[in-house]
Design a protein around this motif. Structure first.
Motif, PDB file in Angstrom:
ATOM      1  N   HIS A  48       0.918  -1.287   0.209  1.00  0.00           N
ATOM      2  CA  HIS A  48       0.010  -0.019  -0.081  1.00  0.00           C
ATOM      3  C   HIS A  48       1.000   1.354   0.130  1.00  0.00           C
ATOM      4  N   ILE A  49       2.228   1.256  -0.266  1.00  0.00           N
ATOM      5  CA  ILE A  49       2.987   2.397  -0.345  1.00  0.00           C
ATOM      6  C   ILE A  49       2.333   3.333  -1.136  1.00  0.00           C
ATOM      7  N   GLY A  50       2.359   4.803  -0.362  1.00  0.00           N
ATOM      8  CA  GLY A  50       1.811   5.889  -1.069  1.00  0.00           C
ATOM      9  C   GLY A  50       0.370   5.993  -1.016  1.00  0.00           C
ATOM     10  N   LYS A  51      -0.336   5.306  -0.523  1.00  0.00           N
ATOM     11  CA  LYS A  51      -1.860   5.122  -0.490  1.00  0.00           C
ATOM     12  C   LYS A  51      -2.197   5.774   0.815  1.00  0.00           C
ATOM     13  N   PRO A  52      -3.379   6.402   0.960  1.00  0.00           N
ATOM     14  CA  PRO A  52      -4.014   7.047   2.064  1.00  0.00           C
ATOM     15  C   PRO A  52      -4.571   6.114   3.080  1.00  0.00           C
ATOM     16  N   PRO A  53      -4.826   6.375   4.290  1.00  0.00           N
ATOM     17  CA  PRO A  53      -5.290   5.528   5.267  1.00  0.00           C
ATOM     18  C   PRO A  53      -6.722   4.694   4.605  1.00  0.00           C
ATOM     19  N   HIS A  54      -6.849   3.512   4.953  1.00  0.00           N
ATOM     20  CA  HIS A  54      -8.042   2.744   4.828  1.00  0.00           C
ATOM     21  C   HIS A  54      -9.401   3.581   4.845  1.00  0.00           C
ATOM     22  N   GLU A  55     -10.400   3.412   4.080  1.00  0.00           N
ATOM     23  CA  GLU A  55     -11.790   4.246   4.105  1.00  0.00           C
ATOM     24  C   GLU A  55     -12.173   3.960   5.752  1.00  0.00           C
ATOM     25  N   GLY A  56     -12.161   2.631   6.178  1.00  0.00           N
ATOM     26  CA  GLY A  56     -12.394   2.550   7.645  1.00  0.00           C
ATOM     27  C   GLY A  56     -12.013   3.282   8.725  1.00  0.00           C
ATOM     28  N   THR A  57     -10.492   3.369   8.546  1.00  0.00           N
ATOM     29  CA  THR A  57      -9.852   4.297   9.333  1.00  0.00           C
ATOM     30  C   THR A  57     -10.062   5.616   9.185  1.00  0.00           C
ATOM     31  N   ARG A  58     -10.199   6.310   8.029  1.00  0.00           N
ATOM     32  CA  ARG A  58     -10.859   7.575   7.864  1.00  0.00           C
ATOM     33  C   ARG A  58     -11.984   7.817   8.460  1.00  0.00           C
ATOM     34  N   LYS A  59     -13.081   6.989   8.234  1.00  0.00           N
ATOM     35  CA  LYS A  59     -14.298   7.024   8.812  1.00  0.00           C
ATOM     36  C   LYS A  59     -14.256   7.328  10.235  1.00  0.00           C
ATOM     37  N   GLN A  60     -13.332   6.253  11.057  1.00  0.00           N
ATOM     38  CA  GLN A  60     -13.533   6.582  12.453  1.00  0.00           C
ATOM     39  C   GLN A  60     -12.843   8.015  12.724  1.00  0.00           C
ATOM     40  N   LEU A  61     -11.855   8.231  12.158  1.00  0.00           N
ATOM     41  CA  LEU A  61     -10.981   9.456  12.611  1.00  0.00           C
ATOM     42  C   LEU A  61     -12.091  10.729  12.142  1.00  0.00           C
ATOM     43  N   ASP A  62     -12.810  10.737  11.045  1.00  0.00           N
ATOM     44  CA  ASP A  62     -13.603  11.729  10.921  1.00  0.00           C
ATOM     45  C   ASP A  62     -14.781  11.657  11.878  1.00  0.00           C
ATOM     46  N   LEU A  63     -15.203  10.663  12.298  1.00  0.00           N
ATOM     47  CA  LEU A  63     -16.141  10.685  13.472  1.00  0.00           C
ATOM     48  C   LEU A  63     -15.853  11.438  14.620  1.00  0.00           C
ATOM     49  N   HIS A  64     -14.408  11.228  14.943  1.00  0.00           N
ATOM     50  CA  HIS A  64     -13.808  11.656  16.015  1.00  0.00           C
ATOM     51  C   HIS A  64     -13.269  13.086  15.978  1.00  0.00           C
ATOM     52  N   GLY A  65     -13.198  13.561  14.773  1.00  0.00           N
ATOM     53  CA  GLY A  65     -12.828  14.989  14.454  1.00  0.00           C
ATOM     54  C   GLY A  65     -11.565  14.858  14.732  1.00  0.00           C
ATOM     55  N   ILE A  66     -10.637  13.746  14.008  1.00  0.00           N
ATOM     56  CA  ILE A  66      -9.139  13.759  14.109  1.00  0.00           C
ATOM     57  C   ILE A  66      -8.505  13.726  12.809  1.00  0.00           C
ATOM     58  N   ALA A  67      -7.700  14.770  12.574  1.00  0.00           N
ATOM     59  CA  ALA A  67      -6.931  15.149  11.238  1.00  0.00           C
ATOM     60  C   ALA A  67      -6.204  13.931  10.897  1.00  0.00           C
ATOM     61  N   TYR A  68      -6.037  13.532   9.536  1.00  0.00           N
ATOM     62  CA  TYR A  68      -5.033  12.654   8.744  1.00  0.00           C
ATOM     63  C   TYR A  68      -4.592  13.039   7.672  1.00  0.00           C
ATOM     64  N   ALA A  69      -5.029  14.200   7.239  1.00  0.00           N
ATOM     65  CA  ALA A  69      -4.665  14.821   5.733  1.00  0.00           C
ATOM     66  C   ALA A  69      -3.213  14.839   5.531  1.00  0.00           C
ATOM     67  N   GLY A  70      -2.920  14.358   4.445  1.00  0.00           N
ATOM     68  CA  GLY A  70      -1.434  14.213   3.856  1.00  0.00           C
ATOM     69  C   GLY A  70      -0.847  12.606   4.326  1.00  0.00           C
ATOM     70  N   MET A  71      -1.547  11.942   5.186  1.00  0.00           N
ATOM     71  CA  MET A  71      -0.950  10.830   5.680  1.00  0.00           C
ATOM     72  C   MET A  71      -0.799   9.649   4.302  1.00  0.00           C
ATOM     73  N   LYS A  72       0.296   9.176   4.075  1.00  0.00           N
ATOM     74  CA  LYS A  72       0.407   8.097   3.179  1.00  0.00           C
ATOM     75  C   LYS A  72       1.223   6.970   3.645  1.00  0.00           C
ATOM     76  N   ALA A  73       0.986   5.771   3.268  1.00  0.00           N
ATOM     77  CA  ALA A  73       1.652   4.696   3.675  1.00  0.00           C
ATOM     78  C   ALA A  73       2.973   4.426   3.182  1.00  0.00           C
TER      79      ALA A  73
END
Length: 157
Positions: A48-73
């Motif tokens: 997964h090199i270069g890919k953003p976090p998994h949709e399920g991870t992003r959904k949890q982080l969004d739900l709790h208002g936690i930033a992840y912009a720019g994160m890449k594997a």
């Protein structure tokens, strides 16, 4: 107060370790420690090199208002032994990290994430890529990151 460098490691660096990185960064910022704690994540695999976090991870982080912009594997390398804390999400990740680093002298504390949660019956953080249980992993990560941050603050004083 001296600085601390923390690296979370899982298999593909799209589910567990980026979730821990984002949650931990959020906790560090809330405590006003962003200048003294550096945080990253990596995977032992290269799928997964270069890919953003998994949709399920992003959904949890969004739900709790936690930033992840720019994160890449990215993939864990022997150069990562320069981190002070290498926190592995499961036993296989820990074994792989130790194999990759080899016998080189290093000062990193390498341990499993679940070592921070001795009262929880899990030995490893379950991989939601396979289980789909991102909310449970979020609960584990949140609690474990709080304990880890308490430990690091104690260590760097």
């Amino acid at each position: 107060m001296r600085k601390a460098r923390v690296l979370f490691v899982c298999l593909g660096n799209i589910c567990r370790s980026p979730m821990a990185e984002a949650v931990f960064r959020n906790q560090v910022e809330k405590r006003g420690l962003a200048e003294v704690v550096e945080i990253d994540s990596a995977g032992t695999g290269d799928w997964h090199i270069g890919k953003p976090p998994h949709e399920g991870t992003r959904k949890q982080l969004d739900l709790h208002g936690i930033a992840y912009a720019g994160m890449k594997a990215r993939q864990f390398t022997s150069n990562d032994q320069s981190f002070d804390y290498i926190v592995c999400m499961d036993s296989k990740n820990e074994a792989d990290v130790r194999r990759i680093i080899g016998e080189a002298a290093h000062s990193a504390k390498i341990f499993k994430f679940m070592d921070m949660l001795p009262a929880v019956p899990e030995d490893d953080v379950p991989d939601p890529y396979y289980t789909g249980n991102f909310d449970y992993v979020y609960e584990l990560v949140t609690e474990g990151c709080e304990k880890l941050l308490d430990q690091i603050v104690s260590d760097i004083k």
